[in-house]
Design a protein around this motif. Structure first.
Motif, PDB file in Angstrom:
ATOM      1  N   ASP A  65       0.855  -1.175   0.000  1.00 37.66           N
ATOM      2  CA  ASP A  65       0.000   0.000   0.000  1.00 37.66           C
ATOM      3  C   ASP A  65       0.896   1.231   0.000  1.00 37.66           C
ATOM      4  O   ASP A  65       1.697   1.411   0.926  1.00 37.66           O
ATOM      5  N   PRO A  66       0.786   2.094  -1.011  1.00 39.71           N
ATOM      6  CA  PRO A  66       1.648   3.284  -1.073  1.00 39.71           C
ATOM      7  C   PRO A  66       1.537   4.171   0.171  1.00 39.71           C
ATOM      8  O   PRO A  66       2.482   4.862   0.524  1.00 39.71           O
ATOM      9  N   ARG A  67       0.407   4.110   0.862  1.00 40.89           N
ATOM     10  CA  ARG A  67       0.237   4.918   2.077  1.00 40.89           C
ATOM     11  C   ARG A  67       1.167   4.458   3.189  1.00 40.89           C
ATOM     12  O   ARG A  67       1.424   5.215   4.130  1.00 40.89           O
ATOM     13  N   GLN A  69       4.273   3.746   2.619  1.00 42.24           N
ATOM     14  CA  GLN A  69       5.618   4.169   2.234  1.00 42.24           C
ATOM     15  C   GLN A  69       5.972   5.553   2.765  1.00 42.24           C
ATOM     16  O   GLN A  69       7.126   5.837   3.016  1.00 42.24           O
ATOM     17  N   GLU A  70       4.986   6.408   2.868  1.00 39.28           N
ATOM     18  CA  GLU A  70       5.254   7.762   3.354  1.00 39.28           C
ATOM     19  C   GLU A  70       4.103   8.203   4.247  1.00 39.28           C
ATOM     20  O   GLU A  70       2.940   8.142   3.865  1.00 39.28           O
ATOM     21  N   ARG A 105      12.852   1.948   4.243  1.00 41.24           N
ATOM     22  CA  ARG A 105      12.070   1.415   3.113  1.00 41.24           C
ATOM     23  C   ARG A 105      12.971   1.082   1.928  1.00 41.24           C
ATOM     24  O   ARG A 105      12.810   0.049   1.294  1.00 41.24           O
ATOM     25  N   LYS A 127       0.685  -2.795  -6.141  1.00 40.27           N
ATOM     26  CA  LYS A 127       0.211  -1.808  -5.171  1.00 40.27           C
ATOM     27  C   LYS A 127      -1.309  -1.877  -5.086  1.00 40.27           C
ATOM     28  O   LYS A 127      -1.984  -2.170  -6.068  1.00 40.27           O
ATOM     29  N   GLU A 130      -3.491  -0.226  -7.744  1.00 42.06           N
ATOM     30  CA  GLU A 130      -3.307  -0.615  -9.144  1.00 42.06           C
ATOM     31  C   GLU A 130      -4.368  -1.622  -9.585  1.00 42.06           C
ATOM     32  O   GLU A 130      -4.934  -2.347  -8.768  1.00 42.06           O
TER      33      GLU A 130
END
Length: 152
Positions: A65-67, A69-70, A105, A127, A130
């Motif tokens: 999940d891109p959330r 990552q940051e 990461r 992801k 996607e």
């Protein structure tokens, strides 16, 4: 089988990827293809993965999940790791925290890529935002072309 997977209730909160890989290795008596779907944010499975990849065609599908990552710099938050139970307060505005998160990461991603290369297991990252079907189709098309020229 899919219904059983979707309705399964785990016995514990922790992940035992190594146990799952060992079970699959015991069950599969003949060479085959094994799909491992995980976020791979656990330890202790590396040797089993390497051993399995010598006998089987292993495709590891990393779901992320891109959330994760940051984290936005919004202030002080309480975090609890659902697997380890570790708890901490973190100031997400802290430059030191943000640098640590970014570096950890990057290092984790590189270690995962290196592990799969050494293990001769294919890695596919998907992801959560996607279109997973399109990502899978593209992956298998690339893999098919690669196999037509001599494989891995």
């Amino acid at each position: 089988m899919i219904q059983e997977i979707l309705s399964h209730r785990p016995y514990s909160k922790g992940t035992n990827l190594n146990g799952a890989l060992e079970s699959a290795d015991r069950i599969m008596k003949h060479k085959g293809i094994i799909f491992v779907v995980s976020d791979f944010q656990t330890e202790g499975y590396e040797n089993t993965l390497k051993r399995m990849s010598k006998k089987h065609d292993v495709v590891c599908i990393e779901v992320g999940d891109p959330r994760e990552q940051e984290i936005p710099p919004l202030g002080v938050f309480y975090f609890r790791d659902p697997e380890s139970g570790e708890e901490s307060w973190v100031d997400t505005r802290s430059a030191a925290f943000r640098d640590w998160l970014k570096n950890s990461r990057v290092l984790a991603s590189q270690a995962l890529t290196d592990l799969f290369k050494r293990s001769r297991a294919d890695l596919l990252s998907i992801k959560t935002h996607e279109d997973y079907l399109q990502v899978l189709v593209s992956f298998f098309q690339r893999r098919s072309r690669k196999g037509a020229r001599g494989g891995r």
